[in-house]
Enzyme design. Structure first.
Site, PDB file in Angstrom:
ATOM      1  N   HIS A  68      -3.230  11.271  -3.101  1.00  0.00           N
ATOM      2  CA  HIS A  68      -3.199   9.649  -2.601  1.00  0.00           C
ATOM      3  C   HIS A  68      -2.829   8.971  -3.635  1.00  0.00           C
ATOM      4  O   HIS A  68      -1.919   7.955  -3.619  1.00  0.00           O
ATOM      5  CB  HIS A  68      -4.378   9.348  -1.664  1.00  0.00           C
ATOM      6  CG  HIS A  68      -4.428   7.979  -1.359  1.00  0.00           C
ATOM      7  ND1 HIS A  68      -5.092   7.025  -1.903  1.00  0.00           N
ATOM      8  CD2 HIS A  68      -3.762   7.524  -0.282  1.00  0.00           C
ATOM      9  CE1 HIS A  68      -4.818   6.012  -1.291  1.00  0.00           C
ATOM     10  NE2 HIS A  68      -3.974   6.021  -0.491  1.00  0.00           N
ATOM     11  N   GLU A  71       0.643   9.273  -5.150  1.00  0.00           N
ATOM     12  CA  GLU A  71       1.388   8.702  -4.114  1.00  0.00           C
ATOM     13  C   GLU A  71       1.746   7.090  -4.451  1.00  0.00           C
ATOM     14  O   GLU A  71       2.928   6.851  -4.548  1.00  0.00           O
ATOM     15  CB  GLU A  71       1.124   8.838  -2.659  1.00  0.00           C
ATOM     16  CG  GLU A  71       1.667   8.121  -1.630  1.00  0.00           C
ATOM     17  CD  GLU A  71       0.732   7.735  -0.516  1.00  0.00           C
ATOM     18  OE1 GLU A  71      -0.013   8.123   0.019  1.00  0.00           O
ATOM     19  OE2 GLU A  71       1.006   6.299  -0.285  1.00  0.00           O
ATOM     20  N   HIS A  72       0.554   6.487  -4.649  1.00  0.00           N
ATOM     21  CA  HIS A  72       0.463   5.147  -4.858  1.00  0.00           C
ATOM     22  C   HIS A  72       1.363   4.834  -6.278  1.00  0.00           C
ATOM     23  O   HIS A  72       2.435   4.022  -6.419  1.00  0.00           O
ATOM     24  CB  HIS A  72      -0.692   4.317  -5.309  1.00  0.00           C
ATOM     25  CG  HIS A  72      -1.175   3.957  -3.927  1.00  0.00           C
ATOM     26  ND1 HIS A  72      -1.661   2.608  -3.669  1.00  0.00           N
ATOM     27  CD2 HIS A  72      -1.700   4.592  -2.845  1.00  0.00           C
ATOM     28  CE1 HIS A  72      -2.236   2.548  -2.545  1.00  0.00           C
ATOM     29  NE2 HIS A  72      -1.996   3.509  -1.814  1.00  0.00           N
ATOM     30  N   GLU A 144      -8.753  -0.224  -0.737  1.00  0.00           N
ATOM     31  CA  GLU A 144      -8.284   0.416   0.408  1.00  0.00           C
ATOM     32  C   GLU A 144      -9.235   1.379   0.986  1.00  0.00           C
ATOM     33  O   GLU A 144      -9.748   1.225   2.151  1.00  0.00           O
ATOM     34  CB  GLU A 144      -7.078   1.326   0.236  1.00  0.00           C
ATOM     35  CG  GLU A 144      -6.449   1.921   0.937  1.00  0.00           C
ATOM     36  CD  GLU A 144      -5.267   2.778   0.742  1.00  0.00           C
ATOM     37  OE1 GLU A 144      -4.799   3.055  -0.301  1.00  0.00           O
ATOM     38  OE2 GLU A 144      -4.578   3.569   1.702  1.00  0.00           O
TER      39      GLU A 144
END
Lengths: 426, 419
Positions: A68, A71-72, A144
């Protein structure tokens, strides 16, 4: 080599397919919509935290949340430019997501498709990570993670997974923890990138008013041939049994929320996977759908309400049923669910009920084809499971009454049933 | 794709979008009434009770089974708030007749069932079934209470409530617990009759059928009488008094900061497009000022987004932040607004915002639900421009237009939900 065509005449849908010369499989789904949608994905998700490439002597384990985080970070290039800004000049609406088993980068646009596709292919194949940019992202992802900590629907679901699975990394949060992401370094990101972001391990799915040749031409322009890589993922030794029968947590909610999980054995082949998915969709609708005896009886008694739902989830490495809702007495719901399963094993539904439900499940699936986004992202899911979305309607039609009975007795073991509850804070 | 608007009867209109793009038909019957505290709860409860059964399908199960038979026909009913208008919506979604196994007249059969749900609900002693009413009252109260579960949307709703405390816009469209508790089957049935006979009826359709055929089905299965609906005004305030500060306490990890502003522009205004472009540039996309600066440069939050209620002319900038950064984030957000008001807009920012908004409008035409939502808002605002027409206007908006329109925004309320 030209494109191969796969067509499903019954539902009037088709796609074109080929492996690009660089090694990337390309799928193009023509659709006469204004919006075109492209998804570029890799078989790298939150569960792939222990792996070994040809260069590694031994398996390496990376911190939770790396897929994840990566991905960012891919969105930023060496000039400090954001991929969002690059898309913006062509009007592309971009996004990305990371799940347990894959990472996907996507955009939709109504104009300048080629230019937007160029941005997508280019930024995903050009990583750039530094200490400073990694540090900055820890702040954003930290918020997040905190946001999800306050999300009761998210927490009740992940607690259910952690109760069902003993060792499998699916029991850990996709984004990791504030602690685990603090260990992420540029080196770790490059390590994962080089292992998993290889074109042979990826796929491009496009749906919209575009031609296969057009898509190929952009690939020709942007992509470079990739050497074949082999990645060994650590096979998880996951026992058949569950970890914990009941798990609870207190959060700021009005009424208890629950998730009931039923752990199943994943299918072994792509054909079985498709069939398993079709038969479980029919079974859940029969047993717990809005027209079922169960739903109506317990709705009338007040045990459940319209938030009650049942769904089936599976990937190569796992399969489970998730029955969720909100009510005063989650333990009572679990008891009722197990009772229903036991009862139906002895006294199955009528053939007429089965046929009516099958038709409803079939028709429901057709609704997916009204959205280019839905087609492109779902298609990628099927591809990565080595199955084909256009084969699914037939898979539903081919499920027999006996198949459904067999699956119920084989895969709905009430001894593998867990209950996760979020209670209100006192 | 063609759009046609026609009057079925006085006070009953059809807006039909004919297209072959989709494999489905979507039709919504919208009963529009002023949003008022006294009736909102009744209308909301009504949409739940009406799903319990009809004269021919007297139980929820028999009704749901019939829907399964009709190729998983979707029949939904719910309430929505658009400005100070409450829309009581009955929605039908069915696969297109061409995709049924025997090419049956599925839409017609589905309309018949929809008509039955709206006009022939199951009753006892001339009113709604007491047991059903009692149960749905409990379910509704639970669901109103559960609005706290989603902290993001709860913090936006609360900001609206604080901001518009003395305006009908603050009415909870789902209902008020104290009012719901007191509703009787008689009272609910009376409201149902009033609603059916007096509300403005707007039917929206998206699918492959001819609008004339849809009009025919409406006349046959949705026998609304002609009516003269009361006018539906949304009172718009363009100024704010002293800034209101409000904090609610909850045991949560992340602070939800909601900044409420009066926009000074509404969907009724001819030049709404200018505001739409301002909003896009300010915070509507990942290339916007809020995303690029407050999130990407300052790393203060994961999301920071303006939520606009275009009919009422209010905006809530919603974000989730670490409590210790609350004030910094507030300053950073307001600084971006000031930046625009001071004319600090680069050519690239303007270009990107235009492209993004144009794209947003064009994408609407690819989703039946978005098409319906677009036209419902427009009808309520008294206009009927299409998404394509809006897309064509985007490039004519200038930097100066954006600056001018941004100066109309005034800060009204700062709300925070925190531990």
């Amino acid at each position: 080599m030209c494109f191969l065509v796969k067509e499903n005449k019954e539902i009037n849908e088709k796609y074109y397919y080929k492996v690009h010369k660089t090694g990337l499989p390309i799928y193009v789904f023509p659709k006469n919509h204004s919006t075109s949608f492209a998804v570029f994905g890799t078989r790298f998700g939150s569960v792939d935290s222990t792996f070994k490439t040809a260069d590694d002597k031994d398996f390496v384990t990376v911190p939770d949340g790396v897929a994840h985080f990566l991905e960012h970070k891919l969105f930023e290039d060496e000039n400090g430019n954001d991929a969002f800004t690059r898309y913006a000049q062509y009007g592309g609406d971009a996004n990305a997501f990371t799940s347990f088993v894959r990472t996907a980068y996507l955009f939709s646009c109504t104009n300048n498709f080629n230019e937007n596709l160029e941005v997508l292919l280019d930024f995903v194949t050009h990583p750039y990570f530094t200490e400073q940019t990694v540090k900055k992202e820890q702040g954003i992802i930290g918020e997040e993670i905190r946001m999800y900590e306050d999300n009761p629907n998210w927490r009740v679901f992940f607690n259910m997974l952690a109760a069902m699975y003993v060792n499998h990394p699916i029991r850990r949060d996709i984004a990791g923890t504030i602690e685990s992401i603090s260990q992420i370094t540029p080196e770790i990101l490059y390590k994962c990138y080089n292992a998993f972001y290889n074109l042979h391990n990826m796929a491009l799915c496009v749906c919209g008013d575009v031609t296969p040749e057009q898509v190929e031409a952009v690939c020709d322009k942007v992509l470079k041939p990739a050497p074949e890589v082999s990645i060994a993922r650590m096979t998880v030794d996951e026992p058949e049994h569950i970890h914990q029968e009941r798990v609870t947590l207190n959060l700021e909610v009005a009424q208890p929320l629950f998730c009931i999980g039923i752990k199943q054995t994943p299918a072994k082949t792509p054909e079985e996977r498709l069939k398993k998915s079709a038969v479980n969709n029919i079974l859940l609708q029969l047993m717990f759908g809005k027209s079922s005896d169960f739903y109506n009886r317990h709705y009338e008694s007040g045990l459940i309400n319209s938030k009650f739902s049942a769904s089936f989830e599976q990937e190569r490495q796992y399969a489970f049923v998730d029955i969720a809702g909100s009510c005063e007495n989650p333990d009572g719901v679990k008891e009722a669910v197990c009772e229903e399963i036991t009862k139906r094993k002895e006294q199955f539904f009528t053939r007429e009920e089965f046929e009516r439900t099958k038709r409803a499940v079939y028709a429901n699936f057709l609704f997916n084809f009204d959205s280019t986004e839905r087609i492109a992202t779902d298609f990628l899911t099927y591809i990565f499971a080595d199955t084909d979305m256009l084969d699914f309607p037939a898979a539903i039609s081919n499920v027999t009454y006996e198949d459904a009975m067999e699956e119920l007795s084989a895969s709905y073991d009430t001894g593998k049933c867990v209950l996760s509850i979020i209670f209100p804070k006192k | 794709m063609t759009f046609e608007r026609s009057q079925i009867k006085e006070g009953v209109s059809l807006s039909a979008v004919k297209t072959n793009k989709f494999k489905t038909n979507l039709l919504t019957v919208n009963l529009l009434v002023p949003l008022r505290k006294e009736t909102a709860s009744l209308n909301s409860l009504l949409t739940d009770v009406i799903k319990r059964g009809t004269v021919h399908y007297p139980t929820m199960q028999s009704l749901n089974k019939k829907q399964d038979e009709l190729y998983s026909l979707g029949l939904a009913s719910y309430v929505q708030k658009r400005g100070e208008v409450q829309a009581v919506v009955f929605e039908l979604s069915a696969i297109d007749d061409n995709y049924t196994f025997d090419k049956t007249n599925l839409l017609e059969q589905s309309m018949q069932l929809l008509g039955e749900m709206i006009f022939n609900p199951i009753t006892e002693n001339g009113v709604f079934v007491a047991d059903y009413v009692a149960q749905e009252k409990k379910n509704l109260i639970d669901s109103i209470k559960a609005q706290i579960n989603n902290k993001t949307t709860y913090a936006i709703t609360r900001c609206h409530e604080v901001m518009c405390a003395d305006e009908p816009f603050s009415v909870n469209v789902a209902g008020d617990i104290d009012i719901v508790e007191k509703i009787t089957p008689e009272q609910l049935y009376a409201q149902y009759k009033t609603l059916l006979n007096t509300a403005a009826v707007e039917v929206l359709y998206v699918g492959s059928m001819e609008p004339s055929y849809i009009a025919e089905l409406i006349s046959k299965y949705l026998p609304f009488d002609a009516r003269k609906p009361a006018p539906m005004e949304t009172v718009v305030r363009t100024t704010a008094g002293e800034v209101k500060y409000h904090t609610d306490k909850m045991q949560i990890n992340q602070c939800k900061l909601s900044i409420g502003l009066r926009t000074g522009t509404t969907l009724k205004d001819k030049d709404y497009i200018k505001f739409a472009l301002f909003n896009e540039l300010f915070g509507g996309s990942p290339s916007s000022k809020l995303f690029m600066n407050v999130r990407e440069k300052k790393s203060l939050c994961y999301y920071c987004q303006p939520i606009v209620e275009a009919v009422k002319g209010v905006m809530v900038i919603a974000s989730g932040v670490d409590i210790k950064n609350k004030d910094t984030t507030f300053e950073a957000i307001m600084e971006q607004l000031k930046d625009i008001q001071n004319g600090n807009i680069s050519d690239a920012e303007l270009r990107d915002a235009r492209k993004s908004l144009e794209n947003f409008y064009r994408e609407i035409t690819d989703s039946p639900a978005s098409i319906c939502s677009w036209y419902l808002a427009r009808i309520i605002a008294g206009r009927a421009d299409s998404p394509e027409e809006a897309a064509k206007l985007v490039n004519a908006v200038t930097k100066q237009d954006i600056i001018d329109i941004s100066k109309k925004l005034v800060l009204d309320t700062v709300y925070s939900l925190e531990a």
